[in-house]
Write a protein that holds these residues in place. Structure first.
Motif, PDB file in Angstrom:
ATOM      1  N   TYR A 180      10.997  11.425   6.556  1.00  0.00           N
ATOM      2  CA  TYR A 180      10.359  10.369   5.768  1.00  0.00           C
ATOM      3  C   TYR A 180       8.878  10.649   5.585  1.00  0.00           C
ATOM      4  CZ  TYR A 180      14.431   7.345   6.346  1.00  0.00           C
ATOM      5  OH  TYR A 180      15.694   6.806   6.308  1.00  0.00           O
ATOM      6  N   PHE A 205       5.445   8.270   4.146  1.00  0.00           N
ATOM      7  CA  PHE A 205       5.051   6.894   3.854  1.00  0.00           C
ATOM      8  C   PHE A 205       3.809   6.906   2.975  1.00  0.00           C
ATOM      9  CE2 PHE A 205       7.417   7.006   7.738  1.00  0.00           C
ATOM     10  CZ  PHE A 205       8.240   5.891   7.668  1.00  0.00           C
ATOM     11  N   THR A 206       3.793   6.046   1.946  1.00  0.00           N
ATOM     12  CA  THR A 206       2.650   5.941   1.042  1.00  0.00           C
ATOM     13  C   THR A 206       2.220   4.482   0.942  1.00  0.00           C
ATOM     14  OG1 THR A 206       4.068   5.689  -0.907  1.00  0.00           O
ATOM     15  CG2 THR A 206       3.380   7.939  -0.338  1.00  0.00           C
ATOM     16  N   PRO A 209       1.810   0.974  -0.630  1.00  0.00           N
ATOM     17  CA  PRO A 209       2.825   0.321  -1.461  1.00  0.00           C
ATOM     18  C   PRO A 209       2.500   0.364  -2.953  1.00  0.00           C
ATOM     19  CG  PRO A 209       1.806  -1.241   0.082  1.00  0.00           C
ATOM     20  CD  PRO A 209       1.179   0.078   0.299  1.00  0.00           C
ATOM     21  N   ILE A 210       3.532   0.586  -3.751  1.00  0.00           N
ATOM     22  CA  ILE A 210       3.373   0.543  -5.206  1.00  0.00           C
ATOM     23  C   ILE A 210       3.044  -0.891  -5.634  1.00  0.00           C
ATOM     24  CG2 ILE A 210       4.566   0.823  -7.416  1.00  0.00           C
ATOM     25  CD1 ILE A 210       6.153   3.124  -6.087  1.00  0.00           C
ATOM     26  N   LYS A 223       2.724  -6.116  -1.310  1.00  0.00           N
ATOM     27  CA  LYS A 223       3.628  -5.712  -0.244  1.00  0.00           C
ATOM     28  C   LYS A 223       2.810  -5.296   0.986  1.00  0.00           C
ATOM     29  CE  LYS A 223       7.357  -2.413   0.391  1.00  0.00           C
ATOM     30  NZ  LYS A 223       7.976  -1.246  -0.221  1.00  0.00           N
ATOM     31  N   ARG A 238       4.006  -3.716   3.852  1.00  0.00           N
ATOM     32  CA  ARG A 238       4.405  -2.440   4.466  1.00  0.00           C
ATOM     33  C   ARG A 238       4.257  -1.294   3.480  1.00  0.00           C
ATOM     34  NH1 ARG A 238       9.597  -3.236   8.308  1.00  0.00           N
ATOM     35  NH2 ARG A 238       8.561  -4.606   9.782  1.00  0.00           N
ATOM     36  N   LYS A 239       4.079  -0.103   4.044  1.00  0.00           N
ATOM     37  CA  LYS A 239       4.015   1.092   3.200  1.00  0.00           C
ATOM     38  C   LYS A 239       5.390   1.388   2.614  1.00  0.00           C
ATOM     39  CE  LYS A 239       0.081   3.326   5.226  1.00  0.00           C
ATOM     40  NZ  LYS A 239      -0.580   4.599   5.133  1.00  0.00           N
ATOM     41  N   ASP A 240       5.401   2.088   1.478  1.00  0.00           N
ATOM     42  CA  ASP A 240       6.666   2.534   0.890  1.00  0.00           C
ATOM     43  C   ASP A 240       7.158   3.734   1.679  1.00  0.00           C
ATOM     44  OD1 ASP A 240       6.655   0.594  -1.107  1.00  0.00           O
ATOM     45  OD2 ASP A 240       5.582   1.871  -2.517  1.00  0.00           O
ATOM     46  N   LYS A 241       8.468   3.786   1.899  1.00  0.00           N
ATOM     47  CA  LYS A 241       9.089   4.845   2.698  1.00  0.00           C
ATOM     48  C   LYS A 241       9.926   5.709   1.765  1.00  0.00           C
ATOM     49  CE  LYS A 241      12.325   3.563   5.613  1.00  0.00           C
ATOM     50  NZ  LYS A 241      13.035   3.110   6.826  1.00  0.00           N
ATOM     51  N   TRP A 242       9.722   7.038   1.818  1.00  0.00           N
ATOM     52  CA  TRP A 242      10.427   7.989   0.974  1.00  0.00           C
ATOM     53  C   TRP A 242      11.218   8.940   1.848  1.00  0.00           C
ATOM     54  CZ3 TRP A 242       9.718   6.778  -4.059  1.00  0.00           C
ATOM     55  CH2 TRP A 242       8.600   6.042  -4.386  1.00  0.00           C
ATOM     56  N   TYR A 281       3.340  12.780  -2.345  1.00  0.00           N
ATOM     57  CA  TYR A 281       3.582  11.827  -1.271  1.00  0.00           C
ATOM     58  C   TYR A 281       2.756  12.091  -0.018  1.00  0.00           C
ATOM     59  CZ  TYR A 281       7.539  10.978  -4.280  1.00  0.00           C
ATOM     60  OH  TYR A 281       8.325  10.720  -5.368  1.00  0.00           O
TER      61      TYR A 281
END
Length: 94
Positions: free
Chosen positions: A34, A36-37, A39-40, A44, A46-50, A90
């Motif tokens: 994963y 983490f960036t 958030p778009i 939000k 929490r960070k976005d998780k990819w 990312y």
């Protein structure tokens, strides 16, 4: 590389560019990782998780080095490098 104090994780990412590791080399078997960036969606919290996986491959290996110390016991670090074009949007390393 340095080792953590009490109650800290004995795992680090360690840039490998230009270094040779002649001993204590290892491979970490994984089916994904994963990144983490921020958030778009700005509201939000929490960070976005990819999740990154290999297309058409069930597993892959990540280069690592390890050592055993009296303070921590067995511990390892993942070796990282500059990101490829797929990871660069990312994170600054892979």
């Amino acid at each position: 590389w340095s080792w953590p104090g009490p109650n800290k994780r004995p795992v680090y990412n360690f840039r490998s560019e230009g270094r040779e590791f002649s001993s204590n080399r290892s491979l970490i078997v994984a089916d994904g990782f994963y990144e983490f960036t921020d958030p778009i969606v700005p509201k939000k919290k929490r960070k976005d998780k990819w999740l990154f996986t290999k297309k058409d491959e069930p597993i892959f290996c990540i280069a690592a080095i390890w050592r055993d110390t009296p303070e921590v016991g067995e511990a390892f670090t993942m070796l990282t490098m500059e990101p490829g074009p797929d990871i660069a949007p990312y994170h600054d390393r892979q």
